[in-house]
Design a protein around this motif. Structure first.
Motif, PDB file in Angstrom:
ATOM      1  N   LEU A 113       0.836  -1.202   0.000  1.00  0.00           N
ATOM      2  CA  LEU A 113       0.000   0.000   0.000  1.00  0.00           C
ATOM      3  C   LEU A 113       0.868   1.249   0.000  1.00  0.00           C
ATOM      4  CD1 LEU A 113      -2.767   1.364   0.131  1.00  0.00           C
ATOM      5  CD2 LEU A 113      -2.713   1.070   2.631  1.00  0.00           C
ATOM      6  N   GLY A 114       1.874   1.272   0.856  1.00  0.00           N
ATOM      7  CA  GLY A 114       2.766   2.431   0.914  1.00  0.00           C
ATOM      8  C   GLY A 114       3.548   2.631  -0.368  1.00  0.00           C
ATOM      9  N   LYS A 115       4.016   1.525  -0.959  1.00  0.00           N
ATOM     10  CA  LYS A 115       4.781   1.614  -2.203  1.00  0.00           C
ATOM     11  C   LYS A 115       3.916   2.153  -3.334  1.00  0.00           C
ATOM     12  CE  LYS A 115       7.803  -1.174  -5.197  1.00  0.00           C
ATOM     13  NZ  LYS A 115       8.349  -2.523  -5.465  1.00  0.00           N
ATOM     14  N   GLY A 116       2.677   1.659  -3.440  1.00  0.00           N
ATOM     15  CA  GLY A 116       1.776   2.145  -4.483  1.00  0.00           C
ATOM     16  C   GLY A 116       1.426   3.611  -4.307  1.00  0.00           C
ATOM     17  N   LEU A 117       1.162   4.004  -3.069  1.00  0.00           N
ATOM     18  CA  LEU A 117       0.803   5.403  -2.815  1.00  0.00           C
ATOM     19  C   LEU A 117       2.003   6.328  -2.990  1.00  0.00           C
ATOM     20  CD1 LEU A 117      -1.690   5.108   0.175  1.00  0.00           C
ATOM     21  CD2 LEU A 117      -2.169   5.280  -2.272  1.00  0.00           C
ATOM     22  N   ALA A 118       3.214   5.810  -2.750  1.00  0.00           N
ATOM     23  CA  ALA A 118       4.415   6.610  -2.994  1.00  0.00           C
ATOM     24  C   ALA A 118       4.536   6.953  -4.478  1.00  0.00           C
ATOM     25  CB  ALA A 118       5.652   5.850  -2.528  1.00  0.00           C
ATOM     26  N   THR A 119       4.226   5.989  -5.326  1.00  0.00           N
ATOM     27  CA  THR A 119       4.236   6.247  -6.772  1.00  0.00           C
ATOM     28  C   THR A 119       3.229   7.331  -7.126  1.00  0.00           C
ATOM     29  OG1 THR A 119       4.893   3.968  -7.246  1.00  0.00           O
ATOM     30  CG2 THR A 119       3.873   5.203  -9.040  1.00  0.00           C
ATOM     31  N   CYS A 120       2.020   7.210  -6.578  1.00  0.00           N
ATOM     32  CA  CYS A 120       0.975   8.199  -6.843  1.00  0.00           C
ATOM     33  C   CYS A 120       1.392   9.585  -6.358  1.00  0.00           C
ATOM     34  CB  CYS A 120      -0.329   7.797  -6.149  1.00  0.00           C
ATOM     35  SG  CYS A 120      -1.041   6.243  -6.708  1.00  0.00           S
ATOM     36  N   ALA A 121       1.923   9.653  -5.139  1.00  0.00           N
ATOM     37  CA  ALA A 121       2.303  10.944  -4.561  1.00  0.00           C
ATOM     38  C   ALA A 121       3.440  11.597  -5.326  1.00  0.00           C
ATOM     39  CB  ALA A 121       2.691  10.762  -3.093  1.00  0.00           C
ATOM     40  N   PRO A 130       6.122   3.334   6.537  1.00  0.00           N
ATOM     41  CA  PRO A 130       7.530   2.967   6.312  1.00  0.00           C
ATOM     42  C   PRO A 130       7.896   2.831   4.831  1.00  0.00           C
ATOM     43  CG  PRO A 130       6.653   1.709   8.143  1.00  0.00           C
ATOM     44  CD  PRO A 130       5.482   2.432   7.516  1.00  0.00           C
ATOM     45  N   SER A 131       7.081   2.117   4.058  1.00  0.00           N
ATOM     46  CA  SER A 131       7.424   1.957   2.642  1.00  0.00           C
ATOM     47  C   SER A 131       7.084   3.216   1.852  1.00  0.00           C
ATOM     48  CB  SER A 131       6.723   0.735   2.036  1.00  0.00           C
ATOM     49  OG  SER A 131       5.325   0.851   2.098  1.00  0.00           O
ATOM     50  N   PHE A 132       6.061   3.950   2.274  1.00  0.00           N
ATOM     51  CA  PHE A 132       5.770   5.227   1.611  1.00  0.00           C
ATOM     52  C   PHE A 132       6.981   6.150   1.708  1.00  0.00           C
ATOM     53  CE2 PHE A 132       4.312   9.631   1.607  1.00  0.00           C
ATOM     54  CZ  PHE A 132       3.500   9.673   0.476  1.00  0.00           C
TER      55      PHE A 132
END
Length: 311
Positions: free
Chosen positions: A240-248, A275-277
């Motif tokens: 979830l954090g990795k995907g949202l980091a891409t979006c952000a 953490p992953s974001f």
């Protein structure tokens, strides 16, 4: 006083509302979504219900800004929907057809985008002009609001964040036909997939081995201290954090609002994704705020009404 109608077309029911210009819901109601005969009765039913409400309330057409509609499919800026499989529609000029039936101005959009606008106006994104709405349900849906406006994209597919590619090693296909999509890991069905895989890789005892797996059951078990459930939720949070980091990194929104069934686990979801974001997001976007959606089933009708009310 001026009013607007908000309409949220779902596979089972059509949610409808009469709102004032401040976003206060004067009344809300539902009608069945009649999907037989390729959904040919849906728009006439909506028009008839709106006309009946106008008569019941003694409203004049001059007091009504129009009708906003959210529909389950890609809708372009001209109100043309390209396909809505679960209600039987193919390509249709949704905006024009409903205008002709109801005799009022109509604005149409994709249901997730419209719900995002509702949350930006009256919900978790209130006060923020630039917002990403993420819906964690059976899939992962998204709605992008920039400068207070919906980003539709040229073919109405703006905000389809659930199909961002996250995992090269995935062998199972997503519903879209690709492999390794965001929603394969961060949705309600995705967390169940992660759980089944992790349970198969460990001999550790877990309450999850007894009974049917569900996203709620997994989060409840993690909250109760189940080691395997905790591992599963951490893996979910990683994706979830990795995907949202891409979006952000692409959008640099002020706030990311998270809704849908999985969000009912509460703010713990932020602890899982952060953490992953923070690891993957561009450093200039690390101050992105997170908030939970607030409007629930009213988000669609609020956003739909906002489309016709305008600024």
């Amino acid at each position: 006083m001026k009013y607007a109608f908000g309409v949220d077309i779902g596979g089972t029911t059509v949610k409808m509302g009469l709102l004032d210009y401040e976003g206060n819901i004067q009344e809300s109601w539902e009608i069945p979504t009649r999907t037989e005969d390729n959904g040919e009765n849906i728009l006439p039913d909506i028009a008839a219900s709106i006309k009946a409400k106008i008569e019941e309330k003694g409203l004049t057409k001059e007091s009504i800004a129009g009708v906003g509609v959210g529909a389950p499919g890609a809708v372009d800026s001209n109100g043309i929907i390209f396909q809505a499989v679960n209600i039987g529609w193919g390509r249709k000029n949704l905006q024009e057809e409903l205008e002709n039936l109801v005799g009022l101005p109509v604005k149409a959009g994709n249901d997730a985008n419209v719900a995002a606008l509702g949350e930006a106006w009256k919900g978790g994104g209130r006060g923020h002009g630039d917002m990403l709405m993420v819906t964690l349900g059976t899939g992962v849906g998204g709605g992008i609001i920039i400068g207070g406006k919906i980003v539709n994209g040229v073919a109405g597919s703006g905000g389809e964040i659930g199909h961002i590619h996250l995992e090269d090693n995935e062998t199972k296909r997503c519903g879209c036909g690709n492999k390794g999509c965001f929603e394969q890991y961060a949705s309600a069905t995705g967390i169940v997939l992660l759980a089944s895989r992790i349970l198969g890789e460990t001999d550790k005892d877990s309450v999850l081995r007894r009974g049917q797996l569900s996203s709620k059951g997994i989060f409840d078990a993690a909250k109760a201290g189940d080691e395997v459930a905790i591992e599963i939720t951490k893996k979910f949070g990683y994706y979830l954090g990795k995907g949202l980091a891409t979006c952000a990194t692409i959008l640099n929104p002020e706030v990311i609002v998270i809704g849908g069934g999985v969000s009912k686990c509460g703010t713990v979801i932020f602890d899982l994704l952060k953490p992953s974001f923070d690891e993957f997001v561009f450093k200039g976007c690390r101050d992105t705020e997170f908030a939970l959606a607030q409007l629930g089933n009213d988000a669609g009708i609020c956003g739909a009404a906002k489309m016709v009310i305008g600024d």
